[in-house]
Design an enzyme around this catalytic site. Structure first.
Site, PDB file in Angstrom:
ATOM      1  N   ASN A  10      -4.200  -5.655  22.504  1.00  0.00           N
ATOM      2  CA  ASN A  10      -4.522  -5.077  21.200  1.00  0.00           C
ATOM      3  C   ASN A  10      -5.245  -3.746  21.425  1.00  0.00           C
ATOM      4  O   ASN A  10      -6.418  -3.721  21.792  1.00  0.00           O
ATOM      5  CB  ASN A  10      -5.406  -6.049  20.407  1.00  0.00           C
ATOM      6  CG  ASN A  10      -5.815  -5.481  19.055  1.00  0.00           C
ATOM      7  OD1 ASN A  10      -5.255  -4.502  18.564  1.00  0.00           O
ATOM      8  ND2 ASN A  10      -6.792  -6.116  18.429  1.00  0.00           N
ATOM      9  N   LYS A  12      -6.110  -1.587  19.242  1.00  0.00           N
ATOM     10  CA  LYS A  12      -7.001  -1.244  18.134  1.00  0.00           C
ATOM     11  C   LYS A  12      -6.818   0.237  17.745  1.00  0.00           C
ATOM     12  O   LYS A  12      -5.696   0.754  17.841  1.00  0.00           O
ATOM     13  CB  LYS A  12      -8.440  -1.604  18.478  1.00  0.00           C
ATOM     14  CG  LYS A  12      -8.584  -3.076  18.904  1.00  0.00           C
ATOM     15  CD  LYS A  12     -10.004  -3.536  19.031  1.00  0.00           C
ATOM     16  CE  LYS A  12     -10.024  -5.006  19.458  1.00  0.00           C
ATOM     17  NZ  LYS A  12     -11.389  -5.551  19.504  1.00  0.00           N
ATOM     18  N   HIS A  99      -7.236 -10.966  12.246  1.00  0.00           N
ATOM     19  CA  HIS A  99      -8.173 -10.558  13.292  1.00  0.00           C
ATOM     20  C   HIS A  99      -9.566 -10.434  12.693  1.00  0.00           C
ATOM     21  O   HIS A  99      -9.735 -10.013  11.551  1.00  0.00           O
ATOM     22  CB  HIS A  99      -7.736  -9.227  13.908  1.00  0.00           C
ATOM     23  CG  HIS A  99      -8.473  -8.879  15.157  1.00  0.00           C
ATOM     24  ND1 HIS A  99      -9.744  -8.330  15.130  1.00  0.00           N
ATOM     25  CD2 HIS A  99      -8.134  -9.006  16.474  1.00  0.00           C
ATOM     26  CE1 HIS A  99     -10.142  -8.126  16.382  1.00  0.00           C
ATOM     27  NE2 HIS A  99      -9.196  -8.533  17.215  1.00  0.00           N
ATOM     28  N   GLU A 101     -11.908  -8.402  13.000  1.00  0.00           N
ATOM     29  CA  GLU A 101     -12.297  -7.081  12.501  1.00  0.00           C
ATOM     30  C   GLU A 101     -11.706  -6.816  11.130  1.00  0.00           C
ATOM     31  O   GLU A 101     -12.335  -6.162  10.288  1.00  0.00           O
ATOM     32  CB  GLU A 101     -11.870  -6.007  13.510  1.00  0.00           C
ATOM     33  CG  GLU A 101     -12.679  -6.082  14.800  1.00  0.00           C
ATOM     34  CD  GLU A 101     -12.050  -5.389  15.980  1.00  0.00           C
ATOM     35  OE1 GLU A 101     -12.651  -5.431  17.062  1.00  0.00           O
ATOM     36  OE2 GLU A 101     -10.948  -4.817  15.822  1.00  0.00           O
ATOM     37  N   GLU A 171     -10.640 -16.341  18.927  1.00  0.00           N
ATOM     38  CA  GLU A 171     -11.466 -15.194  19.301  1.00  0.00           C
ATOM     39  C   GLU A 171     -12.869 -15.378  18.734  1.00  0.00           C
ATOM     40  O   GLU A 171     -13.105 -15.103  17.562  1.00  0.00           O
ATOM     41  CB  GLU A 171     -10.839 -13.892  18.812  1.00  0.00           C
ATOM     42  CG  GLU A 171     -10.248 -13.931  17.404  1.00  0.00           C
ATOM     43  CD  GLU A 171     -10.043 -12.552  16.817  1.00  0.00           C
ATOM     44  OE1 GLU A 171      -9.821 -11.604  17.574  1.00  0.00           O
ATOM     45  OE2 GLU A 171     -10.141 -12.429  15.583  1.00  0.00           O
ATOM     46  N   GLY A 177     -15.973  -7.168  21.709  1.00  0.00           N
ATOM     47  CA  GLY A 177     -16.582  -5.854  21.857  1.00  0.00           C
ATOM     48  C   GLY A 177     -18.048  -5.880  22.245  1.00  0.00           C
ATOM     49  O   GLY A 177     -18.719  -4.854  22.238  1.00  0.00           O
ATOM     50  N   SER A 217     -13.500 -10.261  24.771  1.00  0.00           N
ATOM     51  CA  SER A 217     -13.984  -9.621  26.000  1.00  0.00           C
ATOM     52  C   SER A 217     -13.383 -10.264  27.244  1.00  0.00           C
ATOM     53  O   SER A 217     -14.056 -10.468  28.253  1.00  0.00           O
ATOM     54  CB  SER A 217     -15.516  -9.656  26.063  1.00  0.00           C
ATOM     55  OG  SER A 217     -16.068  -8.891  25.008  1.00  0.00           O
ATOM     56  N   GLY A 238      -8.463  -6.932  24.515  1.00  0.00           N
ATOM     57  CA  GLY A 238      -8.871  -5.732  23.788  1.00  0.00           C
ATOM     58  C   GLY A 238      -9.042  -4.545  24.714  1.00  0.00           C
ATOM     59  O   GLY A 238      -8.082  -3.923  25.152  1.00  0.00           O
TER      60      GLY A 238
END
Length: 255
Positions: A10, A12, A99, A101, A171, A177, A217, A238
């Site tokens: 991903n 992003k 997701h 986010e 996740e 992150g 992560s 990520g």
């Protein structure tokens, strides 16, 4: 039952066009020359690069391309949105749905995610449905309930034949992150929990056939231990997916 193994990257909101094209060329070359295990690689670039990335890997079956999101609407006056039909039309095969986010920054709720899943499946895309708990749920011990709620409100309202075509990514929000990572034991117990929920709602064979990914992560330093945990079938990567060498090293760890 042998489940499909997947490493998904991903990207992003990262990389300019030239960086993106360089990255996908490097990944394709390394996967072609180095990866001998049966692993599907899926790249999730920003929408504006979808067509270009698809063209870069065209005819190379080891790498597929998906979208980071799709609209809940089929089309119309929704400025800035990208429909599932558009993703499919340029050759996208998968789409991330839910997701953390998107849930956090764009307030995506169960109703909206259900509509997005409907659109994705109507246009032949494979949804990668994301679920996971935040730091408060983890600390309070409520994480099993939180994940069950996320699945029950969206996934488990669907018929078995549709669910069987999906991929689920666990996740933990507290690990995205942040540099923190769930331990293999923590990740493993949640993957088992998800399979138990699927088995109770549908059937044991369906639960055992589903590909479940870990995201949070995940990198070259911890991937091998995570992938060695029973029930984890790959990763949603990520930051490490932006580095071709590290990303392909992770792919090679998934035996």
């Amino acid at each position: 039952m042998k489940r499909k193994k997947i490493i998904a990257g991903n990207w992003k909101m990262n990389l300019d066009y030239f960086e993106a094209m360089k990255l996908v060329a490097e990944i394709k070359g390394m996967v072609d020359s180095e990866v001998r295990n049966e692993v599907s690689v899926i790249l999730f670039p920003p929408h504006v690069y979808l067509h270009s990335v698809v063209q870069q890997v065209k005819g190379f079956d080891k790498v597929q391309v998906g979208a980071q999101d799709c609209s809940a609407n089929a089309g119309g006056a929704f400025t800035g949105e990208v429909s599932a039909a558009m993703v499919a039309a340029v050759g996208g095969s998968h789409v991330l749905i839910g997701h953390s986010e998107r849930r956090k920054y764009f307030n995506e709720d169960a109703q909206l995610l259900s509509q997005k899943l409907e659109q994705a499946m109507a246009h032949g895309l494979t949804p990668v449905f994301c679920c996971g708990e935040d730091e408060h749920d983890r600390a309070s011990g409520n994480y099993f309930r939180k994940i069950a709620q996320q699945l029950e409100e969206v996934i488990m309202k669907l018929p078995a034949d549709q669910v069987a075509k999906m991929v689920i990514a666990y996740e933990p929000v507290w690990a995205i992150g942040t540099g923190l990572t769930a331990t293999p034991a923590q990740a493993g117990e949640v993957h088992l929990h998800i399979r138990n929920l699927l088995a109770a709602t549908y059937s044991e064979p369906l639960a055992e056939s589903m590909t479940l990914l870990y995201g949070g992560s995940c990198n070259a330093a911890n991937a091998q231990a995570l992938f060695g945990t029973q029930g984890i079938d790959g990763g949603l990567i990520g930051g490490a997916s932006l580095k071709s060498r590290e990303f392909v090293d992770i792919v090679k760890m998934l035996a």
